[in-house]
Structure formats: C-alpha cells, structure tokens
Design an enzyme around this catalytic site. Structure first.
Site, PDB file in Angstrom:
ATOM      1  N   HIS A  12       0.862  -1.184   0.000  1.00 27.83           N
ATOM      2  CA  HIS A  12       0.000   0.000   0.000  1.00 27.83           C
ATOM      3  C   HIS A  12       0.904   1.241   0.000  1.00 27.83           C
ATOM      4  CE1 HIS A  12      -3.191  -2.724   1.176  1.00 27.83           C
ATOM      5  NE2 HIS A  12      -4.056  -1.751   1.436  1.00 27.83           N
ATOM      6  N   GLU A  41      -1.737   6.476  -0.652  1.00 26.14           N
ATOM      7  CA  GLU A  41      -3.182   6.426  -0.395  1.00 26.14           C
ATOM      8  C   GLU A  41      -3.653   7.593   0.490  1.00 26.14           C
ATOM      9  OE1 GLU A  41      -4.387   3.266   2.252  1.00 26.14           O
ATOM     10  OE2 GLU A  41      -6.516   3.607   1.875  1.00 26.14           O
ATOM     11  N   ASP A  45     -12.369  -2.635   1.468  1.00 23.59           N
ATOM     12  CA  ASP A  45     -13.040  -3.066   2.705  1.00 23.59           C
ATOM     13  C   ASP A  45     -14.555  -2.903   2.531  1.00 23.59           C
ATOM     14  OD1 ASP A  45     -10.611  -3.340   4.544  1.00 23.59           O
ATOM     15  OD2 ASP A  45     -10.363  -1.299   3.785  1.00 23.59           O
TER      16      ASP A  45
HETATM   17  N1  ADE Z   1      -6.232  -1.954   6.001  1.00 31.72           N
HETATM   18  C1  ADE Z   1      -7.494  -2.144   5.618  1.00 31.72           C
HETATM   19  N2  ADE Z   1      -7.864  -1.229   4.705  1.00 31.72           N
HETATM   20  C2  ADE Z   1      -6.787  -0.439   4.511  1.00 31.72           C
HETATM   21  C3  ADE Z   1      -6.532   0.677   3.687  1.00 31.72           C
HETATM   22  N3  ADE Z   1      -7.453   1.173   2.872  1.00 31.72           N
HETATM   23  N4  ADE Z   1      -5.318   1.239   3.763  1.00 31.72           N
HETATM   24  C4  ADE Z   1      -4.395   0.757   4.578  1.00 31.72           C
HETATM   25  N5  ADE Z   1      -4.578  -0.290   5.365  1.00 31.72           N
HETATM   26  C5  ADE Z   1      -5.763  -0.903   5.326  1.00 31.72           C
HETATM   27 ZN    ZN Z   2      -6.188  -1.791   1.313  1.00 32.84          ZN
END
Ligand code: ADE
Ligand code: ZN
Length: 340
Positions: A201, A204, A286
C-alpha cells in the site's frame, strides 16, 4: 463449475479482485456474533454505527476493533467463506485476498491456525461457488519492521512445511503517516528470497505524495502498488511505472469514503491513469465497512465516468493482466471471462 447467476447485469460481469482485506468484508451480523463470542462487546448497538470515520487513520481504529473479534481457527474460516460467497454474487471469479495478522500474533494466536482457518473457509467457498482465491499476508506497518520480518519468516516456514500453500504474496498495509517505508526493506528482501510475490500500500493517505510509491518500487521491490493514486501528481513516475508494467490495485470508492482523498468518484484519477498507459485494477478494499460490494463499485464507476456495460466488462477483463496467476491460468481465466 456453477457460479451463482446474479440478476443484475453489472453483477454478471465476471471480475477479479486483487485488493480486498478479508477483515474488511465481515458481515455486520457476523461482527456482532463474533464480538459476543469473543467477550468483546461492541461500543454500539447497531454494527452499522461502527463504521463512522473521516480519515484513513480513524478508519483503521475501527478495522482493528473488528480484527480483535477474530480469535479461533473457525472464526477465520467463517469470515473467508462468507467473504467469497458474498462476492460471488457480484461476479467475483478470482481474488488475491489480504489478511493482516500482526494484532492476532501479538495477542498470542498461532499463525498456522490463522492460515489453516482461512484455507478451510476458502476451500468451502470454492467448492460451493467456483470462485478461486489465494492469500497475501500483509505486514501491519503500525507494528514496525521487526514484526514485519518475523511475519515473513514465519509464513516462509509454514510454506516450507506445506501448511501455507494458499499464501502467494506479502504486502504491507495500515497507516502511512509517520511511517518510513524504507525500514521494511529487510522484510521485503526476505519475502523475495523466500519466493513470495510482493505488493505494498502506498500513495493512499491524504497528505502523502508519490514518494512512498518510489520507495515501494525501488527499495522494497514491490511488483504491484496498492492504491498508488498519489502517482497522478508525478507524470514522470507515471511514465516510468507504465513502462515497467507495474500494476496499481485501485479502490476508487474507498479513496472517497475511507481515505477522504477525493470529494466524489468523478474526481478520481483511475481512468486518467489507465489512459496514460498504467495497468489498473478495480477493487473494493473493505466493502463491508462501506456498505459496499464489487458490483456496486463497477456500477458507481460506470455512473461517474459514463461507462456502459461493455466498457465495464473490458475494465474487469484487463484486471487479469495484473494477477499473479501464471500464463496458462491467465489464458483460461480470459477464456472463461469471454464465454461469460
Ligand atoms: N487496512 C485495511 N484497509 C486499509 C486501507 N485502505 N489502507 C491501509 N490499510 C488498510
Ligand atoms: Zn487496502
């Protein structure tokens, strides 16, 4: 194999998903039951009231609360099973799914039990729906680089013992603010040495520019970037990542609702990045925590960018190029998508 045949034409589009956290897919009713069973009563009566947040970090505190309701191998099996059964109704055919066990390991759970439980649930859902699923073990950055390295080594041991065959990759998630991604280089080097695929990740959170994407690529050796939307601020990096063929697993609605990075979906750079030559995939991140699903993700994208069913189908099919399937598996998945 017989897939459920959803009634809605967008749900009927076959899809892959490469960015979805199993803990973020738990049905609200299951959260309530698991919390009660674990003796961890929720702070609200209606689980829908749980999911109120206004930034990535405030979201994560709720994500962690849900994680704490997962205690036994059967809990892990149940959430994996329900997750895939639910998504199969929205066209999911293949998923590479995250789980983030740092919190559980710190509380004394056994990684072998977690992986075995997830595997039980995946196998049951595969047999029932035909959806296929592999796992990516995510490092929780909030627990620091030493815990990340331990996780990688432990998963490596399990795989050598034939007890983690579903786990094909290592990723890193959780908070991005105040974290030096470079510190996770030993964990990613170990993942590579042990033969795991690698993703991360990056780019973001609000307030984070493209620097973490550069570190994920050049220091951690990430083969995919999860989210990565901050890349839109750096056209030279866009060109480089496009040339290197590194995919972005993008979660458009999550970037609006969870990270609060865009005011509305039509402000999202997904299609601009794709037009610039990047490999992009569409994902929910999610979904249960946003009252969301994979079909709705495509529907909202279609509405925001005026994409018809055929254009959405092409976008979904392109996702196959970013999977970690081998060439023959990709070919057969493409054929399956074309038949549908
Ligand atoms: N864990 C669950 N969703 C997440 C997200 N969008 N960014 C970082 N960690 C996460
Ligand atoms: Zn994620």
């Amino acid at each position: 194999m017989t897939y459920p045949v959803p009634g809605n034409p967008i749900d009927r589009i076959p899809k892959v998903e490469l960015h979805c956290h199993v803990e973020g897919t738990v049905r609200p009713s299951t959260v309530v039951e698991l919390a009660r069973k674990a003796g961890r009563p929720l702070p609200v009566d209606d689980p829908a009231d749980l999911y109120r947040y206004d930034s990535l970090d405030s979201f994560l505190s709720i994500f962690w609360l849900v994680q704490e309701t997962l205690v036994t191998r059967d809990d892990w099996a149940r959430i994996a099973y329900e997750s895939l059964v639910d998504a199969s109704g929205h066209g999911l055919r293949y998923r590479e799914m995250f789980f983030t066990p740092a919190r559980h390991l710190a509380a004394g759970q056994d990684l072998a039990g977690i992986v075995a439980g997830l595997t039980d649930g995946i196998e049951a859902a595969e047999a029932e729906t035909g959806v296929r699923c592999r796992l990516i073990a995510d490092i929780d950055r909030a627990y620091g680089p030493a815990a990340g390295l331990e996780l990688v080594e432990w998963i490596g041991e399990l795989r050598r013992a034939g007890r983690a065959e579903r786990v094909i990759g290592i990723g890193a998630d959780s908070t991005e603010l105040g974290v030096d991604l470079r510190a996770f280089e030993p964990a990613f080097a170990a993942a590579r040495w042990l033969g795991f695929r690698r993703t991360c990740h990056a780019g973001e959170a609000v307030g984070v520019g493209p620097d973490n994407i550069r570190v994920a690529l050049d220091v951690l050796g990430a083969e995919r970037i999860d989210h990565g939307v901050a890349i839109a601020e750096d056209p030279a990096l866009v060109r480089e990542v496009a040339a290197r063929g590194v995919p972005l697993t993008v979660c458009p609605l999550s970037n609006v609702v969870i990270a609060n990075r865009y005011r509305q979906l039509s402000d999202h750079p997904l299609l601009a990045l794709r037009d610039a030559g990047l490999l992009v995939t569409v994902n929910t991140d999610d979904p249960a925590m946003m009252e969301h699903d994979l079909g709705r993700e495509y529907r909202l994208l279609g509405e925001a960018f005026d994409l018809d069913l055929e254009a959405l189908g092409r976008l979904a099919r392109e996702g196959i190029d970013s999977t970690w399937l081998d060439d023959s598996e990709r070919r057969s998945l493409r054929a399956e998508f074309d038949r549908a």
